[in-house]
Motif scaffolding. Sequence first.
Motif, mmCIF file in Angstrom:
data_model
loop_
_atom_site.group_PDB
_atom_site.id
_atom_site.type_symbol
_atom_site.label_atom_id
_atom_site.label_comp_id
_atom_site.label_asym_id
_atom_site.label_seq_id
_atom_site.Cartn_x
_atom_site.Cartn_y
_atom_site.Cartn_z
ATOM 1 N N UNK A 35 -10.779 7.527 -28.007
ATOM 2 C CA UNK A 35 -12.000 7.894 -27.295
ATOM 3 C C UNK A 35 -12.550 9.237 -27.719
ATOM 4 N N UNK A 36 -13.636 9.620 -27.082
ATOM 5 C CA UNK A 36 -14.345 10.844 -27.438
ATOM 6 C C UNK A 36 -13.546 12.093 -27.087
ATOM 7 N N UNK A 37 -13.593 13.073 -27.975
ATOM 8 C CA UNK A 37 -13.010 14.386 -27.692
ATOM 9 C C UNK A 37 -14.145 15.286 -27.227
ATOM 10 N N UNK A 38 -14.163 15.596 -25.953
ATOM 11 C CA UNK A 38 -15.244 16.379 -25.362
ATOM 12 C C UNK A 38 -15.319 17.751 -26.023
ATOM 13 N N UNK A 39 -16.471 18.094 -26.587
ATOM 14 C CA UNK A 39 -16.722 19.338 -27.323
ATOM 15 C C UNK A 39 -16.084 19.347 -28.717
ATOM 16 N N UNK A 40 -15.410 18.269 -29.113
ATOM 17 C CA UNK A 40 -14.889 18.169 -30.464
ATOM 18 C C UNK A 40 -13.504 18.775 -30.655
ATOM 19 N N UNK A 41 -12.913 18.454 -31.813
ATOM 20 C CA UNK A 41 -11.565 18.908 -32.112
ATOM 21 C C UNK A 41 -11.464 20.426 -32.220
ATOM 22 N N UNK A 42 -12.531 21.064 -32.687
ATOM 23 C CA UNK A 42 -12.490 22.516 -32.865
ATOM 24 C C UNK A 42 -12.252 23.239 -31.545
ATOM 25 N N UNK A 43 -12.894 22.750 -30.473
ATOM 26 C CA UNK A 43 -12.713 23.403 -29.173
ATOM 27 C C UNK A 43 -11.279 23.261 -28.691
ATOM 28 N N UNK A 44 -10.679 22.103 -28.956
ATOM 29 C CA UNK A 44 -9.284 21.891 -28.572
ATOM 30 C C UNK A 44 -8.373 22.839 -29.346
#
Length: 244
Positions: A35-44
């Motif tokens: 599923x979608x990564x909210x705000x994208x992988x960079x934010x994680x």
Amino acid sequence: MSSEEFQPSRLGTKQHWDDVYKREVSNFADTGDEGEIWFGEDSVEKMVEWALEHVPPSSQPFVLEIGSGNGTLLFSLFEAGYDAQRMAGIDYSPDAVKLAQMIAATRGGEQISLSTCDFLTEVPATLKGQDRGWDLLLDKGTYDAIALGDKDDSGRSPMSRYPTRAARLLRPGGLFLITSCNFTEEELKADFVTPETDLVYHSRIKFPSFSFGGQSGNVYSSIAFEKKGLIMTVLDFRPIDNVS
């Protein structure tokens, strides 16, 4: 942006997120798509890097994510060395929790506590050995979504209840890291650094900036607060339902 400036949106409704995660549960079962990564992988990645610096696994912190969705942030922390038995995620959508549990089974994170909980009306369950609040509280987009919820009869947004409730879950000295796309750093400080929360500014995560029309800014704001105050026992956190 103040709560009065936000207009209610479908993104602020439980039905929307129930629909989203119902589809994502089905997709994961069929294709393995997490599923979608909210705000994208960079934010994680940046939130994990911040946690490793300020609340390292060696300190054995108890970690809670508010609005954990598919659990991506928690699983990334687990893979970075955090103890699964000291980590928890809550979400008010049962299918979000179901999806996260399904993904956890493929990542070895089954011992992470994942449960259905409406943060604005319910108290997250504590973990074994936890007796004085959470060491690290995380939010990646949940405050944004809550800000788009329906206002009450007096015109107050549900986001007005969030800061105090979040602060009361933290132990003294505990840290709260929030990432937002709707609020600037100064707006987040104004919302969370108040006499009612007993929070103070701690640090920030730098995201790439942009310029437009002579103005510059960031796509996201990610800021951490520290809880002041006296040491309390877990019983001091129980009456949170009466906080508004």
